[in-house]
Design an enzyme around this catalytic site. Sequence first.
Site, PDB file in Angstrom:
ATOM      1  N   GLY A  83       0.812  -1.215   0.000  1.00 22.94           N
ATOM      2  CA  GLY A  83       0.000   0.000   0.000  1.00 22.94           C
ATOM      3  C   GLY A  83       0.847   1.267   0.000  1.00 22.94           C
ATOM      4  O   GLY A  83       0.546   2.227  -0.729  1.00 22.94           O
ATOM      5  N   THR A  84       1.898   1.279   0.792  1.00 21.26           N
ATOM      6  CA  THR A  84       2.711   2.493   0.906  1.00 21.26           C
ATOM      7  C   THR A  84       3.324   2.856  -0.452  1.00 21.26           C
ATOM      8  O   THR A  84       3.272   4.017  -0.878  1.00 21.26           O
ATOM      9  CB  THR A  84       3.821   2.278   1.960  1.00 21.26           C
ATOM     10  N   ASN A 141      -8.615   3.311   8.148  1.00 22.84           N
ATOM     11  CA  ASN A 141      -7.997   2.189   8.856  1.00 22.84           C
ATOM     12  C   ASN A 141      -8.253   2.209  10.358  1.00 22.84           C
ATOM     13  O   ASN A 141      -8.203   1.180  11.008  1.00 22.84           O
ATOM     14  CB  ASN A 141      -6.487   2.157   8.589  1.00 22.84           C
ATOM     15  N   GLN A 201      -7.696  -0.797   3.106  1.00 21.90           N
ATOM     16  CA  GLN A 201      -8.567  -1.422   4.122  1.00 21.90           C
ATOM     17  C   GLN A 201      -9.863  -1.967   3.523  1.00 21.90           C
ATOM     18  O   GLN A 201     -10.536  -2.774   4.157  1.00 21.90           O
ATOM     19  CB  GLN A 201      -8.910  -0.416   5.227  1.00 21.90           C
ATOM     20  N   SER A 218      -3.235  -3.785  -0.773  1.00 23.05           N
ATOM     21  CA  SER A 218      -2.124  -4.471  -0.113  1.00 23.05           C
ATOM     22  C   SER A 218      -2.565  -5.866   0.316  1.00 23.05           C
ATOM     23  O   SER A 218      -3.576  -6.018   1.004  1.00 23.05           O
ATOM     24  CB  SER A 218      -1.708  -3.636   1.101  1.00 23.05           C
ATOM     25  N   HIS A 251      -1.531  -8.120   2.457  1.00 17.94           N
ATOM     26  CA  HIS A 251      -1.559  -8.643   3.829  1.00 17.94           C
ATOM     27  C   HIS A 251      -2.800  -8.212   4.608  1.00 17.94           C
ATOM     28  O   HIS A 251      -3.000  -8.613   5.751  1.00 17.94           O
ATOM     29  CB  HIS A 251      -0.268  -8.291   4.583  1.00 17.94           C
ATOM     30  N   THR A 280      12.845  -6.910 -10.184  1.00 15.94           N
ATOM     31  CA  THR A 280      12.394  -8.295 -10.394  1.00 15.94           C
ATOM     32  C   THR A 280      11.134  -8.550  -9.571  1.00 15.94           C
ATOM     33  O   THR A 280      11.069  -8.193  -8.395  1.00 15.94           O
ATOM     34  CB  THR A 280      13.518  -9.278  -9.989  1.00 15.94           C
ATOM     35  N   CYS A 311      -0.117   1.656  12.924  1.00 19.39           N
ATOM     36  CA  CYS A 311       0.981   2.378  12.292  1.00 19.39           C
ATOM     37  C   CYS A 311       1.407   3.568  13.137  1.00 19.39           C
ATOM     38  O   CYS A 311       2.529   4.028  13.023  1.00 19.39           O
ATOM     39  CB  CYS A 311       0.554   2.873  10.922  1.00 19.39           C
TER      40      CYS A 311
END
Length: 380
Positions: free
Chosen positions: A71-72, A150, A178, A198, A200, A236, A324
Site C-alpha cells: 500500500g505504501t 484504517n 482497508q 495491499s 496482507h 524483479t 501504524c
Amino acid sequence: MENIYMDYGATTPVRPEVTAAMQPYLTTCYGNPSAQYDLAVQAKNAVEQARSVIAASLGVKPGEIYFTSGGTESDNWALKASVDRKPEKGHIITSQVEHHAILRTCQYLEAKGCEVTYLPVNEEGCISVEQLEQAIQPNTILISIMYANNEIGSIQPIRKIGEIARNHGIPFHTDAVQAYMHVPIRVQEEGITMLSASAHKFGGPKGTGFLYLSEKLPLGSLLQGGGQERGRRAGTENVAGIVGMGEAVRCADRELRQEQERLCRLRDQMIRTFLRDIPYVRLNGAARDRLPGNVNMSFQFVEGPSLLVLLNEEGICASAGSACSSGDGTVSHVLQAIGLPEELARAAIRFSFGKETTEEDIVKVVEVVKKNVQRLRNLR
Ligand code: PLP
C-alpha cells in the site's frame, strides 16, 4: 492460552491456500520471469494469472494492474507520478484522515512546491462532497481520498467523489488498502482512476500489493531500473508474493458477500453489547457506512494503552487507534479530525476482525473488556 486476534486492520493471518500456492515459487519454480527458458516462463505465467484474477475482481483489464511492494508504495507512486506528469505547480485534494502513506507523501510534495488541500471530515469521519467540489481549482491535478479509514472504518462517499472528479476531468486515486476484498469495489462505476491495495490485509503475504492504474492515465514510474511491469515498475517481480496475493483474491472474492454480511452482524453485535453493558463508552466512526470488521470504541476514564496491556495478558490482540501510529504517545490524527476530545481519543481501542473470528470470540472479548474496564476505573 489461545489468542483471540482482534487486529485484522493491522494485518491478517495468511490463508493456508495462499501458503500452498506460494510454495512452488519459493522452491522449485524459481525462474526470473524476465528470462526466456521454461522455468522462467512458468513464473511469468503465474504472475500473469494473478494479474488476471485481480483485474477481474475490480472489473478492469489485466494491463491496468501493476504489482508493487504494498500500500505504501502504491500510494507514493500515485501521488508522486501525478505531480511529475504536470510539472507546473499542481494542487492535490486529499483528506485529514488519510493514512500516513498519503499524508506524509503530501507533505513531501508540499515541500517541493505543490499545493495540498486537506479536507476536514464530519464526526463520522466522512468528507463533504460539497466541500470537495468547492476545493477544486483550475490547477487541481489529483483527488486522493481513501476508500475506508484504517482506524475508525468509515467508508467515504466514493461514487459521489468519482462523479465530481469525472465531471471536472481530474484523476481520482483511492487508497483502498482497508476496503479491497472487504467490500465490493467496481472501479468503472465508481469513477476511480487509480486504486492502491495491499495483500496482507486480506489473507495474503506482507510486502506485496498493487496499483490499479487506468489505461487512460499515462503516469510515469516511481522506480527507475529494468523494464518490468511494462516499463512502469522496475525491479524483479516478487513472484511468490504476487502468486500468494492472486490466490488470496481468488479465495476472498468468492466469499466476499457472505463474509461481509457475517462480519457486519458480528460488528453490530459487538457495538450493541458494548453500548448496553458498559457505561460511558462511545463508538468512534460511522454507525452504518463502516468496514464490516471494524469496531473503534472509547472507554471513558480508561487509558487505551493500559487496557491493551490487560487484554494482552488474557490473550486478546487489539490496538490503540491504528497500529501504524500507536506507541509514539501522540493522539491519533483521525480521532482529532472527528473532533474527539483528547481524553476520549486516548481511551480509544480498535477491534478489527475477519475470516477466523467467531461469534464466541466476540462474546468473550466483550466480557473480558467489560471486566478490565471496570478494574481500571476502580483504580482511579
Ligand atoms: N493505507 C492504509 C489505509 C493502510 O491501512 C495501510 C496499512 O495499514 C497502508 C496504506 C500501508 O500499506 P502497507 O502496509 O502495505 O504498506
